[in-house]
Scaffold this motif. Structure first.
Motif, PDB file in Angstrom:
ATOM      1  N   THR A   1     -20.755  33.034-128.964  1.00 37.31           N
ATOM      2  CA  THR A   1     -19.633  32.979-129.893  1.00 37.31           C
ATOM      3  C   THR A   1     -20.156  33.126-131.316  1.00 37.31           C
ATOM      4  O   THR A   1     -21.066  32.410-131.730  1.00 37.31           O
ATOM      5  CB  THR A   1     -18.857  31.661-129.749  1.00 37.31           C
ATOM      6  OG1 THR A   1     -18.397  31.559-128.393  1.00 37.31           O
ATOM      7  CG2 THR A   1     -17.663  31.621-130.678  1.00 37.31           C
TER       8      THR A   1
ATOM      9  N   THR B   1     -19.082  32.902-135.164  1.00 35.81           N
ATOM     10  CA  THR B   1     -18.099  32.355-136.088  1.00 35.81           C
ATOM     11  C   THR B   1     -18.495  32.811-137.486  1.00 35.81           C
ATOM     12  O   THR B   1     -19.684  32.850-137.817  1.00 35.81           O
ATOM     13  CB  THR B   1     -18.100  30.815-136.013  1.00 35.81           C
ATOM     14  OG1 THR B   1     -17.897  30.432-134.645  1.00 35.81           O
ATOM     15  CG2 THR B   1     -16.986  30.225-136.846  1.00 35.81           C
ATOM     16  N   ASP B   2     -17.495  33.132-138.306  1.00 37.02           N
ATOM     17  CA  ASP B   2     -17.803  33.666-139.626  1.00 37.02           C
ATOM     18  C   ASP B   2     -18.742  32.754-140.409  1.00 37.02           C
ATOM     19  O   ASP B   2     -18.761  31.548-140.223  1.00 37.02           O
ATOM     20  CB  ASP B   2     -16.520  33.905-140.426  1.00 37.02           C
ATOM     21  CG  ASP B   2     -15.662  32.661-140.514  1.00 37.02           C
ATOM     22  OD1 ASP B   2     -16.093  31.668-141.104  1.00 37.02           O
ATOM     23  OD2 ASP B   2     -14.548  32.706-139.979  1.00 37.02           O
TER      24      ASP B   2
ATOM     25  N   ARG C   1     -12.805  33.637-138.402  1.00 38.39           N
ATOM     26  CA  ARG C   1     -12.909  34.463-137.203  1.00 38.39           C
ATOM     27  C   ARG C   1     -13.759  33.741-136.178  1.00 38.39           C
ATOM     28  O   ARG C   1     -14.623  32.949-136.507  1.00 38.39           O
ATOM     29  CB  ARG C   1     -13.572  35.807-137.522  1.00 38.39           C
ATOM     30  CG  ARG C   1     -12.762  36.697-138.399  1.00 38.39           C
ATOM     31  CD  ARG C   1     -13.497  37.989-138.724  1.00 38.39           C
ATOM     32  NE  ARG C   1     -14.953  37.893-138.780  1.00 38.39           N
ATOM     33  CZ  ARG C   1     -15.638  37.390-139.790  1.00 38.39           C
ATOM     34  NH1 ARG C   1     -15.027  36.904-140.818  1.00 38.39           N
ATOM     35  NH2 ARG C   1     -16.954  37.361-139.759  1.00 38.39           N
ATOM     36  N   ARG C   2     -13.518  34.085-134.935  1.00 39.79           N
ATOM     37  CA  ARG C   2     -14.313  33.544-133.831  1.00 39.79           C
ATOM     38  C   ARG C   2     -14.327  34.616-132.752  1.00 39.79           C
ATOM     39  O   ARG C   2     -13.341  34.804-132.043  1.00 39.79           O
ATOM     40  CB  ARG C   2     -13.694  32.250-133.325  1.00 39.79           C
ATOM     41  CG  ARG C   2     -14.511  31.560-132.285  1.00 39.79           C
ATOM     42  CD  ARG C   2     -13.804  30.276-131.842  1.00 39.79           C
ATOM     43  NE  ARG C   2     -14.530  29.664-130.784  1.00 39.79           N
ATOM     44  CZ  ARG C   2     -15.286  28.591-130.919  1.00 39.79           C
ATOM     45  NH1 ARG C   2     -15.368  27.994-132.085  1.00 39.79           N
ATOM     46  NH2 ARG C   2     -15.936  28.093-129.900  1.00 39.79           N
ATOM     47  N   ASP C   3     -15.422  35.338-132.652  1.00 41.55           N
ATOM     48  CA  ASP C   3     -15.546  36.448-131.714  1.00 41.55           C
ATOM     49  C   ASP C   3     -16.487  36.040-130.588  1.00 41.55           C
ATOM     50  O   ASP C   3     -17.575  35.535-130.846  1.00 41.55           O
ATOM     51  CB  ASP C   3     -16.091  37.687-132.430  1.00 41.55           C
ATOM     52  CG  ASP C   3     -15.241  38.085-133.635  1.00 41.55           C
ATOM     53  OD1 ASP C   3     -14.007  37.976-133.528  1.00 41.55           O
ATOM     54  OD2 ASP C   3     -15.804  38.485-134.658  1.00 41.55           O
ATOM     55  N   ALA C   4     -16.064  36.250-129.348  1.00 42.37           N
ATOM     56  CA  ALA C   4     -16.864  35.843-128.195  1.00 42.37           C
ATOM     57  C   ALA C   4     -17.271  37.054-127.367  1.00 42.37           C
ATOM     58  O   ALA C   4     -16.485  37.973-127.157  1.00 42.37           O
ATOM     59  CB  ALA C   4     -16.085  34.861-127.329  1.00 42.37           C
TER      60      ALA C   4
ATOM     61  N   ASN D   1     -11.724  37.426-132.201  1.00 38.81           N
ATOM     62  CA  ASN D   1     -10.796  36.398-132.696  1.00 38.81           C
ATOM     63  C   ASN D   1      -9.917  35.840-131.581  1.00 38.81           C
ATOM     64  O   ASN D   1      -8.739  35.540-131.778  1.00 38.81           O
ATOM     65  CB  ASN D   1      -9.967  36.923-133.858  1.00 38.81           C
ATOM     66  CG  ASN D   1      -9.854  35.882-134.954  1.00 38.81           C
ATOM     67  OD1 ASN D   1     -10.656  34.966-135.026  1.00 38.81           O
ATOM     68  ND2 ASN D   1      -8.849  36.006-135.775  1.00 38.81           N
TER      69      ASN D   1
END
Length: 83
Positions: A39, A41-42, A10-13, A76
């Motif tokens: 950002t 990242t898992d 995952r990559r959540d911003a 994501n």
């Protein structure tokens, strides 16, 4: 975040208005900061989530100025509404 399908990586911003919050660290994700975008990242141990599984992330920070909502969020990489 709860997922309806299995996901690996995952990559959540999250984008904040300039100068409103300074992140001081977090947990359950790797945090990188570039300008006003943070950002997440898992972490290696929660990179793979089965369908219906969930995980949570958190951070500590310092606030200055008036309160404000994030101006952009992209779980994501898929932008969604804020506010």
């Amino acid at each position: 975040m709860e997922r309806t399908r299995a996901v690996t990586g995952r990559r959540d911003a999250l984008t904040r208005p300039s100068g409103t919050v300074c992140p001081a660290g977090g947990w359950s994700a790797e945090l990188t900061v570039s300008g006003d975008t943070w950002t997440f990242t898992d972490a290696l141990w929660n990179a793979a989530l089965a369908s219906g599984a969930s995980t949570a992330i958190g951070l500590n920070g310092a606030h200055s100025g008036a309160g404000s909502l994030p101006i952009a969020f992209a779980p994501n990489g898929a932008p969604c509404a804020t506010g």
